[in-house]
Design a protein around this motif. Structure first.
Motif, PDB file in Angstrom:
ATOM      1  N   THR A   1      -5.142   4.874  -4.973  1.00 14.84           N
ATOM      2  CA  THR A   1      -5.594   4.955  -3.453  1.00 14.84           C
ATOM      3  C   THR A   1      -5.198   3.807  -2.768  1.00 14.84           C
ATOM      4  O   THR A   1      -4.611   2.908  -3.113  1.00 14.84           O
ATOM      5  N   GLU A   2      -5.397   3.990  -1.408  1.00 17.00           N
ATOM      6  CA  GLU A   2      -5.060   2.764  -0.459  1.00 17.00           C
ATOM      7  C   GLU A   2      -5.770   1.470  -0.831  1.00 17.00           C
ATOM      8  O   GLU A   2      -5.284   0.621  -0.736  1.00 17.00           O
ATOM      9  N   LEU A   3      -7.125   1.741  -1.342  1.00 19.25           N
ATOM     10  CA  LEU A   3      -7.847   0.430  -1.453  1.00 19.25           C
ATOM     11  C   LEU A   3      -7.287  -0.233  -2.886  1.00 19.25           C
ATOM     12  O   LEU A   3      -7.185  -1.432  -3.165  1.00 19.25           O
ATOM     13  N   GLU A   4      -7.080   0.457  -3.896  1.00 20.15           N
ATOM     14  CA  GLU A   4      -6.167   0.208  -5.176  1.00 20.15           C
ATOM     15  C   GLU A   4      -5.173  -0.378  -4.970  1.00 20.15           C
ATOM     16  O   GLU A   4      -4.700  -1.574  -5.463  1.00 20.15           O
ATOM     17  N   ALA A   5      -4.349   0.122  -4.053  1.00 19.25           N
ATOM     18  CA  ALA A   5      -2.735  -0.441  -3.611  1.00 19.25           C
ATOM     19  C   ALA A   5      -3.046  -1.823  -3.036  1.00 19.25           C
ATOM     20  O   ALA A   5      -2.308  -2.751  -3.260  1.00 19.25           O
ATOM     21  N   ALA A   6      -4.087  -1.945  -2.039  1.00 16.79           N
ATOM     22  CA  ALA A   6      -4.070  -2.959  -1.195  1.00 16.79           C
ATOM     23  C   ALA A   6      -4.849  -3.934  -2.164  1.00 16.79           C
ATOM     24  O   ALA A   6      -4.110  -5.389  -2.188  1.00 16.79           O
ATOM     25  N   TYR A   7      -5.512  -3.810  -3.014  1.00 17.30           N
ATOM     26  CA  TYR A   7      -6.098  -4.885  -3.887  1.00 17.30           C
ATOM     27  C   TYR A   7      -5.119  -5.289  -4.984  1.00 17.30           C
ATOM     28  O   TYR A   7      -4.867  -6.494  -5.195  1.00 17.30           O
ATOM     29  N   PHE A   8      -4.303  -4.333  -5.690  1.00 22.48           N
ATOM     30  CA  PHE A   8      -3.120  -4.841  -6.293  1.00 22.48           C
ATOM     31  C   PHE A   8      -2.129  -5.643  -5.787  1.00 22.48           C
ATOM     32  O   PHE A   8      -1.574  -6.573  -6.370  1.00 22.48           O
ATOM     33  N   THR A   9      -1.749  -5.329  -4.529  1.00 27.31           N
ATOM     34  CA  THR A   9      -1.121  -6.285  -3.675  1.00 27.31           C
ATOM     35  C   THR A   9      -1.407  -7.637  -3.492  1.00 27.31           C
ATOM     36  O   THR A   9      -0.695  -8.650  -3.666  1.00 27.31           O
ATOM     37  N   VAL A  10      -2.823  -7.774  -3.403  1.00 24.81           N
ATOM     38  CA  VAL A  10      -3.146  -9.008  -3.176  1.00 24.81           C
ATOM     39  C   VAL A  10      -3.529  -9.835  -4.302  1.00 24.81           C
ATOM     40  O   VAL A  10      -3.014 -11.030  -4.287  1.00 24.81           O
TER      41      VAL A  10
ATOM     42  N   VAL B   1       0.792  -1.107  -0.002  1.00 26.01           N
ATOM     43  CA  VAL B   1       0.243  -0.027   0.115  1.00 26.01           C
ATOM     44  C   VAL B   1       0.765   1.211   0.202  1.00 26.01           C
ATOM     45  O   VAL B   1       0.697   2.307  -0.766  1.00 26.01           O
ATOM     46  N   ALA B   2       1.839   1.187   0.916  1.00 30.19           N
ATOM     47  CA  ALA B   2       2.785   2.545   0.813  1.00 30.19           C
ATOM     48  C   ALA B   2       3.589   2.777  -0.434  1.00 30.19           C
ATOM     49  O   ALA B   2       3.478   3.711  -0.903  1.00 30.19           O
ATOM     50  N   LEU B   3       4.046   1.637  -1.077  1.00 29.24           N
ATOM     51  CA  LEU B   3       4.709   1.625  -2.297  1.00 29.24           C
ATOM     52  C   LEU B   3       3.919   2.101  -3.463  1.00 29.24           C
ATOM     53  O   LEU B   3       4.202   3.197  -4.135  1.00 29.24           O
TER      54      LEU B   3
END
Length: 117
Positions: free
Chosen positions: A43-52, A33-35
């Motif tokens: 967005t934080e949600l997009e970054a978390a989704y992309f990470t998963v 999320v940070a990266l």
């Protein structure tokens, strides 16, 4: 072994991490999320989704890095997050290994009874 020595090796490092595999997963999602919020403006949600999605190797293709720096970081981050997900799958590997060994023993037992007949 079900998945072989690579899966065994990649899953053992979490025993030395505080919080185990779940702690490593939480930290890895936080890192993702940070990266991706900083590098890609997600967005934080997009970054978390992309990470998963990256960690589970699903890769829908609906979201991804747009910059060269983001692509480079994603390539290295994928190695990390895939290993963390692999560590979470270690209990499933153990179950399947035991199941396969039990099935093999049962098949061998049945084969020996057929030869005796």
């Amino acid at each position: 072994m079900f998945c072989g020595p690579v899966m065994d090796y990649s899953a053992t490092w979490t025993k030395n991490v505080p919080g185990g595999a779940l702690g490593a997963l939480t930290a890895t999602i936080g890192l993702g999320v940070a990266l991706f919020t900083v590098l890609e403006g997600m967005t934080e949600l997009e970054a978390a989704y992309f990470t998963v999605i990256t960690g589970t190797t699903i890769g829908y293709g609906d979201i991804g890095p747009q910059t060269d720096a983001g692509r480079l970081v994603t390539a290295f981050f994928a190695i990390l997050v895939i290993n963390v997900v692999g560590a979470l799958l270690d209990p499933a590997k153990d179950f399947l290994s035991e199941y396969c060994l039990d099935e093999s023993a049962e098949d061998a037992k049945n084969d020996s009874h057929k030869k005796d007949d």
